[in-house]
Scaffold this motif. Sequence first.
Motif, PDB file in Angstrom:
ATOM      1  N   LYS A 110       9.510  -0.450   6.855  1.00 18.43           N
ATOM      2  CA  LYS A 110       9.530  -1.556   5.897  1.00 18.43           C
ATOM      3  C   LYS A 110       8.571  -1.262   4.750  1.00 18.43           C
ATOM      4  N   TYR A 111       7.416  -0.699   5.104  1.00 14.65           N
ATOM      5  CA  TYR A 111       6.424  -0.392   4.075  1.00 14.65           C
ATOM      6  C   TYR A 111       6.919   0.712   3.136  1.00 14.65           C
ATOM      7  N   ARG A 112       7.606   1.688   3.710  1.00 16.35           N
ATOM      8  CA  ARG A 112       8.131   2.788   2.879  1.00 16.35           C
ATOM      9  C   ARG A 112       9.116   2.260   1.831  1.00 16.35           C
ATOM     10  N   GLU A 113       9.892   1.262   2.242  1.00 15.69           N
ATOM     11  CA  GLU A 113      10.882   0.673   1.325  1.00 15.69           C
ATOM     12  C   GLU A 113      10.219   0.066   0.091  1.00 15.69           C
ATOM     13  N   ILE A 114       9.039  -0.510   0.298  1.00 19.86           N
ATOM     14  CA  ILE A 114       8.397  -1.237  -0.807  1.00 19.86           C
ATOM     15  C   ILE A 114       7.210  -0.468  -1.390  1.00 19.86           C
ATOM     16  N   MET A 115       7.040   0.796  -0.969  1.00 23.18           N
ATOM     17  CA  MET A 115       5.951   1.624  -1.486  1.00 23.18           C
ATOM     18  C   MET A 115       5.865   1.523  -2.995  1.00 23.18           C
ATOM     19  N   GLY A 116       4.667   1.305  -3.500  1.00 26.48           N
ATOM     20  CA  GLY A 116       4.500   1.277  -4.946  1.00 26.48           C
ATOM     21  C   GLY A 116       4.306  -0.114  -5.519  1.00 26.48           C
ATOM     22  N   VAL A 117       4.636  -1.149  -4.717  1.00 33.36           N
ATOM     23  CA  VAL A 117       4.378  -2.507  -5.229  1.00 33.36           C
ATOM     24  C   VAL A 117       2.907  -2.854  -4.983  1.00 33.36           C
ATOM     25  N   PRO A 118       2.335  -3.773  -5.790  1.00 28.99           N
ATOM     26  CA  PRO A 118       0.934  -4.164  -5.579  1.00 28.99           C
ATOM     27  C   PRO A 118       0.704  -4.700  -4.161  1.00 28.99           C
ATOM     28  N   LEU A 119      -0.498  -4.448  -3.634  1.00 31.94           N
ATOM     29  CA  LEU A 119      -0.790  -4.790  -2.231  1.00 31.94           C
ATOM     30  C   LEU A 119      -0.570  -6.254  -1.841  1.00 31.94           C
ATOM     31  N   PRO A 120      -0.907  -7.235  -2.698  1.00 33.40           N
ATOM     32  CA  PRO A 120      -0.634  -8.620  -2.275  1.00 33.40           C
ATOM     33  C   PRO A 120       0.833  -8.818  -1.885  1.00 33.40           C
ATOM     34  N   LYS A 121       1.738  -8.162  -2.638  1.00 35.91           N
ATOM     35  CA  LYS A 121       3.174  -8.276  -2.341  1.00 35.91           C
ATOM     36  C   LYS A 121       3.529  -7.537  -1.051  1.00 35.91           C
ATOM     37  N   ARG A 126      -3.549 -12.551   5.674  1.00 34.75           N
ATOM     38  CA  ARG A 126      -3.078 -11.427   4.856  1.00 34.75           C
ATOM     39  C   ARG A 126      -4.236 -10.790   4.102  1.00 34.75           C
ATOM     40  N   GLU A 127      -5.087 -11.624   3.560  1.00 35.11           N
ATOM     41  CA  GLU A 127      -6.244 -11.112   2.799  1.00 35.11           C
ATOM     42  C   GLU A 127      -7.188 -10.320   3.702  1.00 35.11           C
ATOM     43  N   GLN A 128      -7.371 -10.802   4.943  1.00 30.72           N
ATOM     44  CA  GLN A 128      -8.235 -10.093   5.901  1.00 30.72           C
ATOM     45  C   GLN A 128      -7.658  -8.718   6.231  1.00 30.72           C
ATOM     46  N   MET A 129      -6.343  -8.667   6.444  1.00 33.74           N
ATOM     47  CA  MET A 129      -5.697  -7.399   6.773  1.00 33.74           C
ATOM     48  C   MET A 129      -5.682  -6.456   5.572  1.00 33.74           C
ATOM     49  N   ASP A 130      -5.543  -7.024   4.399  1.00 29.25           N
ATOM     50  CA  ASP A 130      -5.580  -6.240   3.167  1.00 29.25           C
ATOM     51  C   ASP A 130      -6.938  -5.538   3.049  1.00 29.25           C
ATOM     52  N   ALA A 131      -7.996  -6.277   3.293  1.00 26.48           N
ATOM     53  CA  ALA A 131      -9.362  -5.729   3.214  1.00 26.48           C
ATOM     54  C   ALA A 131      -9.575  -4.662   4.291  1.00 26.48           C
ATOM     55  N   TYR A 132      -9.075  -4.933   5.496  1.00 30.81           N
ATOM     56  CA  TYR A 132      -9.230  -3.981   6.603  1.00 30.81           C
ATOM     57  C   TYR A 132      -8.452  -2.690   6.316  1.00 30.81           C
ATOM     58  N   PHE A 133      -7.231  -2.854   5.804  1.00 30.30           N
ATOM     59  CA  PHE A 133      -6.373  -1.719   5.458  1.00 30.30           C
ATOM     60  C   PHE A 133      -7.064  -0.825   4.421  1.00 30.30           C
ATOM     61  N   LEU A 134      -7.653  -1.455   3.417  1.00 28.81           N
ATOM     62  CA  LEU A 134      -8.363  -0.709   2.374  1.00 28.81           C
ATOM     63  C   LEU A 134      -9.527   0.091   2.973  1.00 28.81           C
TER      64      LEU A 134
END
Length: 219
Positions: A45-56, A70-78
């Motif tokens: 699923k992530y490969r399909e949307i590769m390149g869009v901004p992270l919030p999306k 989502r924000e917590q996971m975004d920070a952890y992912f970074l």
Amino acid sequence: MAQSLIFDMDGTLFQTDKILELSLDDTFSCLRSLNKWDKETPIDKYREIMGVPLPKVWETLLPNHTVKEREQMDAYFLERLIENISSGKGALYPNVKEVFSYLKENDCSIYIASNGLTEYLKAIVSYYHLDEWVTETFSIQQIESLNKSDLVQGIIKKYGITNGAVVGDRLSDINAAKDNDLVSIGCNFDFAREDELSQADMVINDLTELQTILTKVNN
């Protein structure tokens, strides 16, 4: 010779694939440990949307989670991405440094315009010493619209660019070139899609091809 080349980062200069699955897996393992995910990591699923901004990205991957989660996971992912870059688990695409050297020797200015976050881009630039060639790296985080065309427009204004190209693997890069009257050079690399590349002015399969097509760009 084109005066300015604006490069995308993920899937164009940096082989995001090498740390992507690793970092995404780390993130979803974290979610599982919190009992907030019970399926496999949605890599496809992530490969399909590769390149869009992270919030999306997180809206798409975690549609049933709260904004805070989502924000917590975004920070952890970074965090995981930066850790994996800094420990040498990523890689540039072949010939990046050689091509950059060639461009600089031929009076080209090099910029990076990416949908990646500032800290993430800094980690890549720092680890691979890209600032030896790159004038400045711009993140989508620096503008409100999260639109790459606007990001490229900002670079053009700041540096007074009148002639050049945007080099990238996705439609957002191609559109950023077209919207700003620059040449669009599509990269047929890992995340590229045929229907998107067909809209570019020219397509390359290896960065070394830039050395031969730059005269065309100028004409």
